[in-house]
Design a protein around this motif. Structure first.
Motif, PDB file in Angstrom:
ATOM      1  N   MET A  31      -2.590   6.442 -15.619  1.00 18.01           N
ATOM      2  CA  MET A  31      -3.803   5.666 -15.838  1.00 18.01           C
ATOM      3  C   MET A  31      -4.473   6.059 -17.156  1.00 18.01           C
ATOM      4  O   MET A  31      -4.834   7.215 -17.367  1.00 18.01           O
ATOM      5  CB  MET A  31      -4.771   5.909 -14.677  1.00 18.01           C
ATOM      6  CG  MET A  31      -6.084   5.191 -14.802  1.00 18.01           C
ATOM      7  SD  MET A  31      -5.901   3.458 -14.361  1.00 18.01           S
ATOM      8  CE  MET A  31      -7.624   2.931 -14.433  1.00 18.01           C
ATOM      9  N   PRO A  32      -4.669   5.120 -18.100  1.00 19.37           N
ATOM     10  CA  PRO A  32      -5.325   5.453 -19.368  1.00 19.37           C
ATOM     11  C   PRO A  32      -6.843   5.537 -19.196  1.00 19.37           C
ATOM     12  O   PRO A  32      -7.564   4.549 -19.353  1.00 19.37           O
ATOM     13  CB  PRO A  32      -4.913   4.305 -20.293  1.00 19.37           C
ATOM     14  CG  PRO A  32      -4.697   3.147 -19.373  1.00 19.37           C
ATOM     15  CD  PRO A  32      -4.198   3.729 -18.071  1.00 19.37           C
ATOM     16  N   SER A  33      -7.316   6.733 -18.863  1.00 17.73           N
ATOM     17  CA  SER A  33      -8.740   6.926 -18.607  1.00 17.73           C
ATOM     18  C   SER A  33      -9.130   8.351 -18.952  1.00 17.73           C
ATOM     19  O   SER A  33      -8.401   9.288 -18.637  1.00 17.73           O
ATOM     20  CB  SER A  33      -9.067   6.644 -17.129  1.00 17.73           C
ATOM     21  OG  SER A  33     -10.388   7.019 -16.826  1.00 17.73           O
ATOM     22  N   SER A  34     -10.278   8.512 -19.581  1.00 20.30           N
ATOM     23  CA  SER A  34     -10.811   9.844 -19.877  1.00 20.30           C
ATOM     24  C   SER A  34     -12.062  10.130 -19.063  1.00 20.30           C
ATOM     25  O   SER A  34     -12.770  11.091 -19.338  1.00 20.30           O
ATOM     26  CB  SER A  34     -11.137   9.964 -21.367  1.00 20.30           C
ATOM     27  OG  SER A  34     -12.167   9.062 -21.732  1.00 20.30           O
ATOM     28  N   THR A  35     -12.347   9.290 -18.058  1.00 11.20           N
ATOM     29  CA  THR A  35     -13.568   9.457 -17.266  1.00 11.20           C
ATOM     30  C   THR A  35     -13.301   9.680 -15.790  1.00 11.20           C
ATOM     31  O   THR A  35     -14.202  10.104 -15.063  1.00 11.20           O
ATOM     32  CB  THR A  35     -14.483   8.225 -17.412  1.00 11.20           C
ATOM     33  OG1 THR A  35     -13.772   7.047 -17.000  1.00 11.20           O
ATOM     34  CG2 THR A  35     -14.942   8.057 -18.839  1.00 11.20           C
TER      35      THR A  35
END
Length: 766
Positions: A156-160
């Motif tokens: 999943m491309p997420s930094s949160t």
């Protein structure tokens, strides 16, 4: 109207299969941890279940979206899932300032969101780190939405996302040329038009596209003001032979929203739930700023902040992406998406705290924001014997500007007040307060493998590495306003070389399975301007330098275990979970909402435990009945110290999140007719960290019915739809915490929900 879209029944197999249930089809998720690749194209009413996955997952399809009133946010539909709490002051979930979503106690800024492969960040109101799905795609063009309640895959491309993820997938152009026209009318002068045209396959290679447009206007359900929405979508799909597909997507959105007033419990108890801002009564707001109150404001504990003249949010956004999906060898696929997002926003408040130079006791405070995000997501998949390997990268550059200025309002009787619908020219401001620029680079790498130990037993293991660096710069600073000769600026980095995830799925029998998953995630630092509640918003340069040395990013370990079962007449799910947070950063709201300031405090650990139970009974004669129950207990592990003393927050429940939730839906389908009635119960939600003030529990009931008359000449499907929101006309508090959370006591951070609303829709396909 779809039957049991949240049942947990499926075969644990290595590829997509379909099986019939009593009144719907079930597409089984690919074995192992579900990927971020979209589900295989299929009829839009197919239901996707979470069976076969090592994590708890559920997918809601476009059929569920069609059952709601057109224009309803896709996030609002997710509120029917276990442990999902969606909050909004309007019946559509479209008024973005009020929308909030929590999943298993994880707040919105602790979740991850994507549209196709496009990262949407945390989808908060200001677009520092993402973009709301309502502005990214027209709801009718969403094919499906997949929720991973516990933790998303490492892909999943997420930094949160410390916790769950929500993935939206756009529909493809149809193979046959045609179109859709849809018109909705309803309460509060609601008028919404949706039109879509599909080209069908244009040539032997399969080229096809669609274009779609939606226009909405509706009055606020209390106070005055009209909210206006315009949105355009287009998508092109071009196959190259049997093994490669290129697609491109475009979105344009223009929104103008006049705000509802944020209320405290004191305001609600004293002035009532229908209390709102003065707009368009400029004279009443003018006199209130002079201390002359005519509506009972002086009976509250803070008359000056009980209402303002007006507030608004103006947003214009562009989203573009292009994707190449190809087979590169036996069992090997490669999918790459490049994307660009441009946001522009102007948020206004008319403040009685700053007089205009002409002597008027009011001025408009306007906050500008603008950002451009460019990125690429590339994933490689290799199926080899009993293994399914995945690896990939994500890179993004985010350039974001935020500033705040004051604009002059007229003397009473000597001109028109500034319109909340118009963008103000920055050259017309009489005071520049502050301005920031942020530049963020994000890099993520992931690697994982799903190994089929036995035909009915699989193990998924992998990790991701995440590096996020943000640097801030000061565009301008007014020392007379900020009290600082120089505002702090500089960089903060959140990094983790190894964020692991391990999961197991054991198919005990053909219709029963157990699953377990454990993962660790990290969230990057939030960023925003002066006193706005982020590490970059501190006012003292010395304090910022101290943060650069000592601040640590938030992390969380998430554990979940569950049991799924499927019978001809029943689908069921039981899940238990636990999360352990470290370096939990709390944003403490202080002051009045229009003259507020916020501080960031590391409070150490938070422990969360929860339980979910859900099931769908499939009755004979086209009826199904879905129920879910969820319990969540999230408490702080430590007290923390401030300049004023010790805050005894240990053992207190996390604010904004209900401990208990119950969802129920009865659905009836017969030939062209379908109907459903759903009930949503939420327990009390605290607004303060010390748990002294809470919004009471509520029951909300909604009703929907639809009849498809079938084909009439060149019209393929003529349908009528009727929806009733808040059927029993309950008085309730919909939103808690939209203005933040104080340490203790009441705060102006509540929004009542809309009363009973009626909507009717006529639609036709061609």
């Amino acid at each position: 109207m779809a039957s049991s879209p949240w049942a947990a029944a499926a075969e644990a197999v290595s590829g997509p299969v379909q099986k019939k249930t009593s009144n719907a089809k079930a597409t089984v998720a690919r074995a192992g941890a579900a990927r971020t690749l979209p589900p295989a194209a299929a009829a839009e009413d197919i239901q996707v279940y979470g069976g076969g996955s090592t994590r708890q997952m559920a997918t809601v399809t476009s059929r569920e979206l069609r059952a709601a009133a057109p224009g309803t946010s896709a996030m609002k539909i997710l509120a029917r899932l276990p442990s999902v709490n969606f909050m909004s002051a309007d019946p559509f979930g479209a008024y973005e300032w009020s929308t909030r979503i929590t999943v298993r106690g994880f707040s919105q800024d602790q979740l991850g969101f994507t549209l196709d492969d496009i990262p949407l960040g945390n989808m908060e109101y200001d677009s520092e780190r993402g973009l709301n799905v309502n502005r990214s795609i027209i709801s009718e063009n969403i094919r499906s939405t997949t929720v991973s309640q516990g933790a998303g895959s490492v892909e999943m491309p997420s930094s949160t996302n410390l916790g769950g993820t929500i993935q939206f997938y756009s529909s493809d152009p149809r193979d046959v040329a045609g179109g859709t026209i849809q018109q909705t009318f309803g309460s509060n002068s609601t008028f919404r038009t949706y039109a879509r045209a599909d080209s069908g396959k244009l040539n032997s290679t399969g080229t096809k596209f669609f274009i779609a447009y939606a226009h909405s206007t509706l009055n606020k359900w209390k106070g005055a003001g009209e909210n206006r929405y315009d949105q355009f979508n287009a998508k092109l799909v071009q196959p190259f032979g049997d093994y490669t597909t290129w697609s491109t997507y475009f979105d344009w959105s223009n929104r103008k929203e006049v705000d509802y007033q944020d209320l405290s419990m004191n305001y609600i108890d004293t002035l009532g739930q229908r209390w709102d801002n003065y707009y368009p009564d400029y004279a009443a707001a003018y006199r209130a700023a002079q201390g002359i109150y005519t509506h009972g404001e002086d009976k509250t504990n803070d008359a000056l902040d009980a209402a303002y003249y007006a507030g608004s949010g103006l947003r214009q956004d562009f989203v573009g992406s292009t994707t190449l999906d190809t087979h590169v060898g036996p069992g090997m696929t490669w999918r790459t998406t490049a994307y660009a997002i441009a946001d522009n926003g102007f948020s206004t408040w008319v403040t009685p705290y700053n007089a205009s130079p002409n002597g008027a006791p009011l001025s408009m405070q306007g906050r500008d924001e603008g950002g451009q995000r460019f990125g690429i997501v590339s994933n490689f998949n290799w199926r080899y014997k009993n293994n399914n390997f995945h690896t990939g990268v994500w890179f993004e550059n985010n350039h974001y500007i935020q500033n705040r200025r004051l604009y002059q309002e007229p003397l009473l009787g000597e001109g028109q007040p500034l319109s909340p619908y118009h963008w103000q020219n920055t050259q017309d401001a009489f005071l520049d307060e502050w301005g920031y620029v942020f530049n963020t680079n994000t890099f993520q790498y992931h690697l994982d493998d799903t190994y089929h130990i036995l035909p009915n037993l699989q193990l998924n293991a992998g990790f991701k590495s995440l590096l996020v660096t943000t640097r801030s710069g000061i565009l301008f600073n007014n020392p007379a306003f900020t009290g600082q000769d120089t505002l702090p600026s500089g960089g903060l980095t959140a990094s983790a070389a190894f964020l692991p995830q391990v999961g197991i799925n054991w198919k005990v029998t053909r219709n029963d399975e157990l699953f377990f998953d454990v993962s660790k995630n990290m969230s990057s630092y939030a960023f925003s301007g002066w006193n706005q509640g982020s590490p970059f918003g501190v006012t003292d340069p010395t304090a910022f330098r101290q943060q650069q040395k000592n601040l640590r990013p938030q992390t969380a370990w998430v554990f979940e275990a569950g049991y799924r079962m499927h019978r001809k007449w029943f689908d069921g799910l039981l899940t238990a979970y636990r999360a352990n947070f470290a370096n939990r950063l709390l944003t403490i709201a202080q002051g009045s909402i229009i003259n507020s300031y916020a501080t960031v405090q590391n409070v150490g650990g938070v422990t969360m435990n929860g339980l979910e139970a859900s099931g769908t009974i499939h009755f004979p004669q086209h009826i199904s009945w879905y129920n879910s129950f969820s319990w969540n207990r999230a408490t702080y592990d430590n007290n923390y110290s401030t300049a004023t003393g010790l805050v005894n927050v240990r053992g207190k429940q996390e604010p904004n999140v209900p401990i208990l939730m119950w969802k129920s839906q009865i659905t009836y389908n017969y030939k062209g007719f379908s109907a459903d009635i759903d009930e949503n119960y939420e327990g009390h939600r605290y607004v303060d960290y010390m748990n002294t003030v809470a919004a009471p529990h509520y029951f909300i009931t909604n009703l929907g019915a639809r009849y498809d008359f079938g084909k009439f000449g060149f019209v393929q499907n003529l349908a009528l739809q009727f929806n009733v929101y808040n059927l029993l006309n309950q008085k309730w508090i919909a939103v808690v915490g939209e203005e933040g959370n104080p340490v203790q006591g009441d705060y102006q951070s509540f929004m009542p929900g809309a009363p009973r609303q009626f909507f009717g829709t006529v639609s036709a396909n061609f």
